[in-house]
Design a protein around this motif. Structure first.
Motif, PDB file in Angstrom:
ATOM      1  N   UNK A 249       0.795  -1.217   0.000  1.00 54.03           N
ATOM      2  CA  UNK A 249       0.000   0.000   0.000  1.00 54.03           C
ATOM      3  C   UNK A 249       0.829   1.269   0.000  1.00 54.03           C
ATOM      4  N   UNK A 250       2.128   1.169   0.274  1.00 52.72           N
ATOM      5  CA  UNK A 250       2.987   2.353   0.246  1.00 52.72           C
ATOM      6  C   UNK A 250       3.158   2.796  -1.205  1.00 52.72           C
ATOM      7  N   UNK A 251       3.280   4.109  -1.448  1.00 55.71           N
ATOM      8  CA  UNK A 251       3.418   4.574  -2.831  1.00 55.71           C
ATOM      9  C   UNK A 251       4.729   4.114  -3.454  1.00 55.71           C
ATOM     10  N   UNK A 252       4.666   3.823  -4.744  1.00 54.42           N
ATOM     11  CA  UNK A 252       5.881   3.426  -5.465  1.00 54.42           C
ATOM     12  C   UNK A 252       6.719   4.663  -5.745  1.00 54.42           C
ATOM     13  N   UNK A 253       8.020   4.484  -5.746  1.00 49.16           N
ATOM     14  CA  UNK A 253       8.941   5.574  -6.017  1.00 49.16           C
ATOM     15  C   UNK A 253       8.762   6.053  -7.456  1.00 49.16           C
ATOM     16  N   UNK A 254       9.101   7.323  -7.713  1.00 49.45           N
ATOM     17  CA  UNK A 254       8.956   7.878  -9.049  1.00 49.45           C
ATOM     18  C   UNK A 254       9.982   7.267  -9.998  1.00 49.45           C
ATOM     19  N   UNK A 255       9.709   7.399 -11.293  1.00 57.19           N
ATOM     20  CA  UNK A 255      10.611   6.886 -12.317  1.00 57.19           C
ATOM     21  C   UNK A 255      11.482   8.025 -12.835  1.00 57.19           C
ATOM     22  N   UNK A 256      12.718   7.709 -13.144  1.00 57.10           N
ATOM     23  CA  UNK A 256      13.624   8.720 -13.680  1.00 57.10           C
ATOM     24  C   UNK A 256      13.244   9.048 -15.119  1.00 57.10           C
TER      25      UNK A 256
ATOM     26  N   UNK B 112       5.981  12.982 -12.153  1.00 58.44           N
ATOM     27  CA  UNK B 112       5.887  11.688 -11.484  1.00 58.44           C
ATOM     28  C   UNK B 112       6.380  11.811 -10.045  1.00 58.44           C
ATOM     29  N   UNK B 113       7.478  12.541  -9.845  1.00 54.02           N
ATOM     30  CA  UNK B 113       8.033  12.720  -8.501  1.00 54.02           C
ATOM     31  C   UNK B 113       7.085  13.530  -7.620  1.00 54.02           C
ATOM     32  N   UNK B 114       6.494  14.567  -8.179  1.00 54.43           N
ATOM     33  CA  UNK B 114       5.542  15.379  -7.419  1.00 54.43           C
ATOM     34  C   UNK B 114       4.337  14.541  -6.997  1.00 54.43           C
ATOM     35  N   UNK B 115       3.868  13.691  -7.894  1.00 48.94           N
ATOM     36  CA  UNK B 115       2.746  12.800  -7.574  1.00 48.94           C
ATOM     37  C   UNK B 115       3.134  11.835  -6.458  1.00 48.94           C
ATOM     38  N   UNK B 116       4.357  11.308  -6.518  1.00 52.17           N
ATOM     39  CA  UNK B 116       4.855  10.403  -5.481  1.00 52.17           C
ATOM     40  C   UNK B 116       4.893  11.126  -4.131  1.00 52.17           C
ATOM     41  N   UNK B 117       5.433  12.329  -4.120  1.00 51.57           N
ATOM     42  CA  UNK B 117       5.540  13.073  -2.865  1.00 51.57           C
ATOM     43  C   UNK B 117       4.160  13.414  -2.305  1.00 51.57           C
ATOM     44  N   UNK B 118       3.189  13.691  -3.179  1.00 48.91           N
ATOM     45  CA  UNK B 118       1.822  13.954  -2.726  1.00 48.91           C
ATOM     46  C   UNK B 118       1.239  12.707  -2.070  1.00 48.91           C
ATOM     47  N   UNK B 119       1.391  11.551  -2.734  1.00 44.83           N
ATOM     48  CA  UNK B 119       0.875  10.289  -2.189  1.00 44.83           C
ATOM     49  C   UNK B 119       1.600   9.915  -0.898  1.00 44.83           C
ATOM     50  N   UNK B 120       2.896  10.222  -0.838  1.00 48.98           N
ATOM     51  CA  UNK B 120       3.686   9.921   0.352  1.00 48.98           C
ATOM     52  C   UNK B 120       3.177  10.728   1.544  1.00 48.98           C
ATOM     53  N   UNK B 121       2.800  11.989   1.301  1.00 49.71           N
ATOM     54  CA  UNK B 121       2.256  12.821   2.363  1.00 49.71           C
ATOM     55  C   UNK B 121       0.919  12.305   2.873  1.00 49.71           C
ATOM     56  N   UNK B 122       0.139  11.703   2.010  1.00 53.50           N
ATOM     57  CA  UNK B 122      -1.172  11.166   2.385  1.00 53.50           C
ATOM     58  C   UNK B 122      -1.075   9.790   3.043  1.00 53.50           C
ATOM     59  N   UNK B 123       0.020   9.076   2.787  1.00 55.60           N
ATOM     60  CA  UNK B 123       0.157   7.699   3.269  1.00 55.60           C
ATOM     61  C   UNK B 123       0.420   7.684   4.768  1.00 55.60           C
ATOM     62  N   UNK B 124      -0.305   6.857   5.461  1.00 59.56           N
ATOM     63  CA  UNK B 124      -0.101   6.676   6.899  1.00 59.56           C
ATOM     64  C   UNK B 124       0.396   5.259   7.132  1.00 59.56           C
TER      65      UNK B 124
END
Length: 153
Positions: A56-63, A128-140
């Protein structure tokens, strides 16, 4: 006989090995025990545990290169399918891609792409990185969970 004690089993194996070679004289039990203890001490020690990404943790962004490479492979597959439909397929058997060759071609193409195209792929990666960081902030919850495996030194 069944051995319940591992040390007793190791000793019996060592004694059997000592008597197995008739060219060597039998060694004393104390010397065999000392060698067994040295071997056990020489084994690798546990330093920690192996962790994996939590479910359930967000996947890391792609380069930017990974985005480019994925697109490169998709284009190659479409080209392969078009050629195969025309009946002129000389690329490979069963419409499969040789990943080693495609990877080399993609690497060469990446090194030679113009600056504006590279900038496009970098912007895709940035989104992609911004989306990852957004999901990471929401993830508990924890990002990693411990597995049963151990790291050894």
């Amino acid at each position: 006989d069944h051995y319940t004690d591992a040390a007793t089993y190791d000793e019996s194996i060592a004694i059997a090995a000592a008597f197995a070679d008739p060219a060597q004289p039998p060694q004393s039990l104390a010397l065999l025990q000392q060698q067994t203890e040295q071997n056990q001490a020489a084994k690798k020690k546990i330093v920690g545990y192996v962790y994996k990404k939590a479910p359930g943790a967000p996947k890391r962004w792609k380069s930017s290169y990974i985005h480019f490479f994925t697109n490169f492979i998709d284009r190659r597959k479409r080209l392969l399918n078009m050629v195969a439909k025309d009946g002129v397929s000389e690329i490979s058997k069963d419409n499969k891609i040789n990943m080693t060759e495609v990877s080399k071609e993609a690497s060469k193409a990446w090194k030679e792409i113009p600056a504006n195209e590279r900038q496009y792929w970098e912007s895709v990666s940035k989104k992609d990185r911004e989306e990852y960081e957004r999901k990471l902030g929401e993830f508990e919850g924890p990002l990693e969970v411990r597995t049963d495996k151990v790291k050894k030194k």
